[in-house]
Design an enzyme around this catalytic site. Structure first.
Site, PDB file in Angstrom:
ATOM      1  N   GLY A   1      -5.398  -5.411   1.876  1.00 15.21           N
ATOM      2  CA  GLY A   1      -4.306  -5.214   2.829  1.00 15.21           C
ATOM      3  C   GLY A   1      -3.621  -3.886   2.570  1.00 15.21           C
TER       4      GLY A   1
ATOM      5  N   SER B   1       1.894  -4.745   1.425  1.00 13.49           N
ATOM      6  CA  SER B   1       1.691  -6.012   2.144  1.00 13.49           C
ATOM      7  C   SER B   1       1.961  -7.218   1.251  1.00 13.49           C
ATOM      8  CB  SER B   1       0.265  -6.090   2.710  1.00 13.49           C
ATOM      9  OG  SER B   1      -0.699  -6.054   1.665  1.00 13.49           O
ATOM     10  N   GLY B   2       1.879  -7.018  -0.063  1.00 15.69           N
ATOM     11  CA  GLY B   2       2.151  -8.105  -0.996  1.00 15.69           C
ATOM     12  C   GLY B   2       0.948  -8.551  -1.805  1.00 15.69           C
TER      13      GLY B   2
ATOM     14  N   SER C   1      -8.610  -1.477  -0.434  1.00 15.50           N
ATOM     15  CA  SER C   1      -9.999  -1.586   0.052  1.00 15.50           C
ATOM     16  C   SER C   1     -10.059  -1.564   1.578  1.00 15.50           C
ATOM     17  CB  SER C   1     -10.679  -2.835  -0.521  1.00 15.50           C
ATOM     18  OG  SER C   1      -9.849  -3.978  -0.466  1.00 15.50           O
TER      19      SER C   1
END
Length: 198
Positions: free
Chosen positions: A34, A38-39, A108
């Site tokens: 992500g 985003s966490g 990624s």
């Protein structure tokens, strides 16, 4: 190319299955992908704590740690990012062979690399899309990276000057702007436990 013909794997007698039996669970690679902010790392950390509480043998791989050591020779160009993910994938594969549950939190951004990881680890690979709108990620930007990217201080920054290819069919999809950490972790655990059960 001819030199590779002389590489012959040693036939070790302790297998992945032996290690999994000793650990009491199957191996897995939980791959958190992500945008920055985003966490991913937050969720990976909280998920590892819950797995540890359940007596699972785990290890976390995180982008900043890897970039400081193993991949400190790589840049952030598209080819540099691809090689970064390839090396991490090989490390995660070895850790899976050791019978561990690996939690890998990496942007990624490209589907091709994530598919390479799935091909490498097969059924042991669990793609977790940690999804949050770009504006939410920017609001959470504790490192100030988005601001630097928008000011031109950082090039090839995913979401600003470099693309992020959304996963088409992730194994788990978590929207962190809608779901709190505790509930997100429970969704992950509920999906993962049946896959690691012996």
């Amino acid at each position: 190319m001819e030199e590779k013909l002389h590489i012959i794997a040693h036939d070790y007698k302790i297998t992945r299955k032996d290690r999994e039996l000793k650990n009491g669970h199957k191996c897995a690679c939980l791959w958190f992908t992500g945008l920055s902010g985003s966490g991913k790392s937050t969720l990976a950390n909280a998920t590892e704590q819950e797995l540890y509480r359940l007596n699972a043998n785990t290890y976390s791989l995180d982008g900043d740690d890897i970039r400081k050591g193993l991949n400190n020779d790589l840049n952030f160009t598209e080819s540099g990012r691809a090689e970064n993910i390839r090396r991490i994938g090989e490390v995660a594969r070895l850790m899976c062979d050791a019978g561990l549950i690996v939690l890998a939190a990496f942007v990624s951004p490209f589907r091709k690399e994530r598919q390479m990881l799935r091909d490498l680890m097969k059924e042991n690979f669990i793609e977790i899309f940690v999804d949050a709108p770009l504006e939410v990620c920017e609001e959470r930007d504790v490192k100030g990276l988005y601001k630097k990217a928008r000011n031109g201080e950082i090039s090839n920054f995913t979401g600003i000057s470099s693309p992020f290819e959304w996963p088409l069919n992730p194994d788990i999809h978590i929207r962190t702007n809608l779901l709190p950490v505790e509930k997100s972790v429970q969704v992950i655990i509920d999906n993962v436990l049946p896959k690691i059960k012996l």
